[in-house]
Write a protein that holds these residues in place. Structure first.
Motif, PDB file in Angstrom:
ATOM      1  N   UNK A  58       5.818  -5.139   8.819  1.00  0.00           N
ATOM      2  CA  UNK A  58       5.239  -4.109   9.409  1.00  0.00           C
ATOM      3  C   UNK A  58       6.090  -2.713   9.836  1.00  0.00           C
TER       4      UNK A  58
ATOM      5  N   UNK B  99       6.883  -1.529   6.118  1.00  0.00           N
ATOM      6  CA  UNK B  99       5.820  -1.035   5.856  1.00  0.00           C
ATOM      7  C   UNK B  99       5.235   0.495   6.260  1.00  0.00           C
TER       8      UNK B  99
ATOM      9  N   UNK C 226       1.047  -8.398  -2.910  1.00  0.00           N
ATOM     10  CA  UNK C 226       1.149  -7.236  -1.965  1.00  0.00           C
ATOM     11  C   UNK C 226       0.271  -7.222  -0.798  1.00  0.00           C
ATOM     12  N   UNK C 227      -0.797  -8.272  -0.787  1.00  0.00           N
ATOM     13  CA  UNK C 227      -1.676  -8.241   0.267  1.00  0.00           C
ATOM     14  C   UNK C 227      -0.973  -8.584   1.719  1.00  0.00           C
ATOM     15  N   UNK C 228       0.258  -9.092   1.483  1.00  0.00           N
ATOM     16  CA  UNK C 228       0.875  -9.379   2.710  1.00  0.00           C
ATOM     17  C   UNK C 228       1.924  -8.422   3.251  1.00  0.00           C
ATOM     18  N   UNK C 229       2.351  -7.436   2.200  1.00  0.00           N
ATOM     19  CA  UNK C 229       3.441  -6.514   2.298  1.00  0.00           C
ATOM     20  C   UNK C 229       3.540  -5.877   3.838  1.00  0.00           C
ATOM     21  N   UNK C 230       2.056  -5.612   4.247  1.00  0.00           N
ATOM     22  CA  UNK C 230       1.686  -4.751   5.234  1.00  0.00           C
ATOM     23  C   UNK C 230       2.522  -5.670   6.892  1.00  0.00           C
TER      24      UNK C 230
END
Lengths: 168, 269
Positions: free
Chosen positions: A80, A83, A73-77
């Motif tokens: 963008x 997100x 989930x750290x890179x879901x942002x």
């Protein structure tokens, strides 16, 4: 309760007349291009539905959902646009929405969209790759579609051809 | 506790005396958008001519931090280097966090026995009575309040740490500072002691000047409601600064200078 139930039952056929189908399935075909780069990682991909005045609805999010401690989930942002539109208010993994990342190639995804009110919509697809680029492709479509109608668009870097069709 | 905090931050003014005039004070987060439930953000903080380019003075005093529920949070790993300070924030709950550097000091001068004396650096309002000797004439005082706030969000943006206190020059965000993208105007309001700062001048500077030939800054004027509408043509880190002046509300016969600063991360839509 009884009355409401009856109303709903009799309401259904009327609704079916107004909009040809009720529970819809969107058939999304998308291409993840094979890229010749120094380091290739499979992209995180989000597919969502937008309509002005309606909250965006996530249909699919492909990421490393099986990492320990939900670390993917750290890179879901990094995905963008998605997100901001929808992801940040969700919890992960999300049932029926979360999927694993996929390899380059053509992919056919069937996603239930539920009932759609007549109008103009946008199917958005965004791909973001670790140590790589990001691209959003938007496919506008009007609901209900003409029989057999498909909608298409194409990306130029992280996404290839995208096509959208509907089945009942 | 509050008093100590004010005294301590007043030292920051003293430590970097020329900063507020000649150099721009900035705090730059590594990101403002966190998607993991247990995220960290690292910050650089300094004063320099070109914003976000550390080449002059570090921020010498640890800022305060606030969690999304408004409670005080911990700044981790604060360290001061030659040109910039660094520190980390551990985002242990979802929502919008705030890092704040507040300063509230008094400067000025007076005449004593035919000689002009300046107030010592680091003077605060509460120390004032002991500092100006009896018999001083021509007392000129200036209260200087600085507020530098930077916001970072884990998950969906929240509003608790954005609420203004009604004291000094503050931001009343109509657009959430962590929800700014190219192609959509952002609207920010400003107040002085809770009242709309009509006509306030607001400066918006894009970082990375070193890698282009133009300065890329916008000077905006707040409308009657104290609001400005800002368009961002390019994604990037932006430094927003506004300053206001007036009469001190707490120190008799003192002028007042206030500044508000924040850093905005603008993402490409």
């Amino acid at each position: 309760m009884q009355v409401r139930h009856q109303l709903l039952l009799t309401g259904l056929p009327m609704l079916a007349v107004a909009t040809p189908a009720i529970a819809q399935t969107a058939q999304v075909q998308l291409t993840l291009p094979r890229l010749k780069v120094a380091e290739y990682n499979r992209p995180y991909v989000a597919i969502w539905l937008e309509k002005p005045g309606m909250p965006a609805r996530t249909l699919q999010i492909w990421y490393d959902f099986d990492m320990a401690k939900n670390e993917g989930t750290k890179w879901l942002g990094d995905v963008r646009s998605w997100w901001r539109a929808s992801g940040r208010t969700m919890r992960f993994p999300a049932d029926g929405v979360t999927g694993a990342t996929r390899a380059p190639g053509k992919h056919m995804v069937r996603v239930p969209t539920g009932q759609l009110a007549p109008g103009q919509y946008v199917l958005a697809i965004e791909a973001a790759r670790e140590v790589g680029g990001r691209e959003v492709v938007r496919v506008p479509f009007s609901w209900p579609p003409k029989p057999g109608q498909t909608f298409a668009a194409s990306g130029t870097s992280e996404l290839g051809a995208v096509a959208l069709a509907f089945t009942r | 506790m509050l008093r100590t905090a004010i005294a301590v931050t007043a030292l920051a003014l003293a430590a970097v005396p020329a900063t507020l005039q000649a150099h721009r004070l900035w705090m730059m987060p590594s990101t403002t958008v966190i998607s993991s439930a247990d995220g960290w953000v690292t910050f650089d903080a300094a004063a320099s001519n070109d914003v976000f380019h550390a080449d002059h003075q570090p921020l010498r005093v640890e800022p305060a931090a606030f969690a999304p529920d408004g409670s005080e949070a911990k700044i981790e790993n604060f360290a001061t280097g030659r040109f910039r300070s660094t520190f980390d924030l551990h985002l242990t709950q979802p929502g919008t966090w705030k890092v704040a550097m507040l300063s509230d000091g008094v400067g000025g001068s007076y005449q004593l026995a035919g000689e002009e004396k300046r107030l010592p650096r680091g003077t605060t309002a509460d120390k004032l009575p002991g500092i100006i000797p009896a018999g001083a004439t021509d007392v000129k005082l200036m209260q200087i309040e600085g507020r530098n706030e930077v916001f970072v969000t884990s998950g969906a943006p929240t509003d608790a740490v954005l609420r203004p206190t009604g004291k000094g020059l503050e931001l009343v965000a109509e657009t959430h500072p962590n929800d700014v993208v190219t192609g959509e105007d952002a609207v920010f309001g400003f107040t002085v002691d809770g009242k709309p700062a009509a006509g306030l001048e607001v400066l918006v500077v894009r970082g990375g000047k070193r890698y282009r030939d133009t300065v890329d800054e916008q000077t905006l004027k707040a409308d009657a409601a104290g609001k400005v509408r800002v368009s961002f043509a390019e994604p990037g880190m932006y430094w927003l600064n506004a300053s206001a002046s007036g009469q001190s509300a707490t120190i008799p016969n003192a002028a007042r200078r206030m500044s508000y600063t924040t850093t905005l991360e603008v993402l490409g839509a």
